[in-house]
Motif scaffolding. Structure first.
Motif, mmCIF file in Angstrom:
data_model
loop_
_atom_site.group_PDB
_atom_site.id
_atom_site.type_symbol
_atom_site.label_atom_id
_atom_site.label_comp_id
_atom_site.label_asym_id
_atom_site.label_seq_id
_atom_site.Cartn_x
_atom_site.Cartn_y
_atom_site.Cartn_z
ATOM 1 N N ASN A 155 41.037 38.408 34.724
ATOM 2 C CA ASN A 155 41.953 38.779 33.642
ATOM 3 C C ASN A 155 43.202 39.474 34.180
ATOM 4 O O ASN A 155 43.172 40.128 35.225
ATOM 5 N N PRO B 189 35.627 40.666 33.772
ATOM 6 C CA PRO B 189 36.960 40.073 33.668
ATOM 7 C C PRO B 189 37.834 40.230 34.907
ATOM 8 O O PRO B 189 38.999 40.572 34.792
ATOM 9 N N GLN C 174 43.333 40.185 28.428
ATOM 10 C CA GLN C 174 42.155 39.300 28.361
ATOM 11 C C GLN C 174 42.546 37.833 28.484
ATOM 12 O O GLN C 174 41.771 36.936 28.170
ATOM 13 N N GLU D 46 37.973 36.382 26.052
ATOM 14 C CA GLU D 46 38.546 35.459 27.026
ATOM 15 C C GLU D 46 38.191 34.027 26.631
ATOM 16 O O GLU D 46 37.017 33.696 26.448
#
Length: 523
Positions: free
Chosen positions: A309, A306, A327, A66
């Motif tokens: 995400n 995440p 991601q 990321e």
């Protein structure tokens, strides 16, 4: 909204005598790239920050997939004073002191060969910078985000097939799909949407309507060092050999800062606002990390990567398990003016009133609290406050949308409890009016006079999540009920003391696809 002398509101015209360095910063692009204006004072005022020494190659860990994530965030324990304390019970993330955003249009022709060459050049420059500087806070964290105009104008149709797309896939069908909203509306809705206006966007006297921007790209730079940020900015947007400026036409440079008070010394918000001479500067609490007096970086108010995400939760978007943008995330970007005189002495003259407007009517905290952690609120709580107090809190109104309402297990097998935050904030205080530099000073109502404000940015799985959070801020709740008073009234959280001037949404690809995403599929 007026100044403390009855003058026009901040941003329309402000009083005070900014430094000559600040005035110079708003001129040509070359001048703006070379100088940070008043923000250069941050390093002088703060000195060398106490940060963990980053590992050096070859022991440095790989950067996360990321782009927007800090590999080594700093967290303190806070007892409510805003200062790191051994008695603290609240975990607070300490962002880098500097955050800058540069927006641009592309100069590269909309042809496959030109874009693929631009991709190679930009990626070479980015990798060289990452080798030169570790991630923030001690180095520089670089995040590249792309607007809908880039995809629409430069990627009209994919020419090659792959495991992700069929040959001939047209814009916007290759973008991440917001599956949840698509099911609700019965039509395809994409995770990246054009920016829109909201009920409280009605401009006060002296201001024009919100400008919905159409930039191709935005670059977010974060660091404790202004020198390093300026070097990275010039490498990305300068035009000498080894730089990448030939790819871009810069449309704005947005500079800002946050923090400083956690050391026990005067925070940057108070110091820089006083230095710039903006109305209301004298009211800012000494240790506050932002102009409005409260900490905004409580760890439990931020999502754990995440969560933000695209692919984290089943059924939110179509990026799991094999999405090209897996991601990645969405980044709404806005500029807002903040009326400090109205906040501290007109609309909310007491600390108790400011607590109620920021968090929730009826609650209390000890005087001089900087870091507060009020109880979580659901939609019923917000509606109850509206009925009882004819008001709601800024923070509380958004929680029913910005927090998980049930326990969820991610596609990675991690269990997230109820009330886990969905989004991550990345906003920072600014004295830009509205930008440090703009290529369109007339259209953007540029002024050399500093004005207190916020460059707001958020990391969220879909644009629709941001839209619903923003509507909740205006009293439009997810169940369809709305507050029975104006979204710009003093009962509507912070809305009466702030307003948005610019807004645009961007898509942040994963690190591996940050440079001219999808160009490799053009023919």
């Amino acid at each position: 909204m007026t100044g403390n002398d009855g003058s026009d509101p901040p941003g329309a015209r402000t009083s005070g005598m900014p430094s000559r360095r600040y005035l110079l910063a708003g001129g040509t692009l070359a001048t703006a790239l070379a100088s940070a204006g008043i923000y250069e004072l941050v390093d002088t005022l703060m000195g060398a920050p106490e940060r963990p020494t980053p590992p050096t190659p070859p022991t440095s860990p790989a950067l996360p997939p990321e782009q927007y994530v800090f590999p080594r965030p700093r967290v303190i324990m806070d007892d409510g004073s805003g200062v790191a304390s051994s008695k603290g019970t609240m975990a607070v993330a300490i962002p880098p002191f500097h955050a800058h955003v540069i927006t641009a249009k592309l100069k590269a022709p909309a042809r496959a060969k030109a874009l693929q060459e631009a991709h190679r050049h930009l990626e070479e420059v980015l990798k060289r910078l990452e080798q030169q500087y570790p991630p923030a806070p001690s180095g520089v964290t670089i995040t590249i985000a792309w607007g809908l105009p880039y995809f629409e104008h430069y990627i009209p149709r994919l020419g090659k097939s792959s495991s992700y797309f069929d040959a001939g896939t047209p814009y916007p069908m290759y973008l991440p799909v917001d599956v949840t909203t698509s099911k609700e509306l019965g039509r395809t809705v994409y995770a990246l949407q054009r920016s829109r206006t909201f009920p409280s966007d009605e401009p006060p006297p002296g201001f024009g309507p919100v400008r919905l921007e159409d930039n191709d790209v935005a670059v977010l730079l974060r660091s404790d060092s202004i020198t390093k940020i300026l070097d990275v900015t010039n490498t990305l947007f300068g035009t000498r050999d080894g730089q990448a400026g030939d790819l871009f036409k810069v449309t704005s440079i947005r500079r800002g800062f946050t923090g400083g008070g956690h050391t026990g010394r005067q925070g940057l918000a108070s110091k820089l606002a006083t230095q710039a001479g903006v109305p209301g500067a004298k009211f800012i609490p000494r240790l506050s990390p932002i102009f409005l007096g409260f900490t905004t970086t409580l760890r439990d108010a931020e999502s754990s990567t995440p969560v933000s995400n695209f692919e984290t939760f089943p059924g939110w978007t179509d990026q799991w398990p094999n999405g090209y943008f897996k991601q990645g995330t969405i980044m709404p970007l806005s500029h807002l003016f903040e009326d400090l005189v109205a906040w501290y002495s007109k609309d909310f003259p007491t600390f108790e009133e400011r607590i109620h407007a920021m968090f929730r009517p009826g609650i209390s905290f000890p005087p001089n609290t900087i870091t507060a952690d009020p109880p979580e609120q659901n939609e019923a709580d917000v509606l109850s406050d509206i009925k009882k107090f004819h008001a709601y809190g800024h923070n509380g109104s958004m929680q029913p949308v910005n927090r998980l309402q049930q326990e969820l297990t991610s596609n990675y097998g991690h269990v997230y409890p109820v009330d886990t935050a969905i989004t991550n904030r990345g906003d920072f205080a600014t004295l830009d009016n509205p930008f440090h530099y703009t290529s369109d000073p007339v259209g953007n109502h540029y002024s050399k006079q500093p004005a207190p404000g916020l460059h707001f940015l958020l990391f969220t799985p879909t644009t629709e999540i941001f839209n619903r959070v923003r509507l909740a801020m205006d009293g439009v709740l997810p169940g369809g009920r709305s507050a029975p008073f104006s979204p710009r009234s003093s009962g509507a959280g912070l809305n009466s003391v702030m307003h948005t001037t610019h807004r645009q949404n961007f898509l942040i690809p994963p690190r591996s696809r940050r440079s001219f995403p999808l160009a490799e599929f053009l023919t």
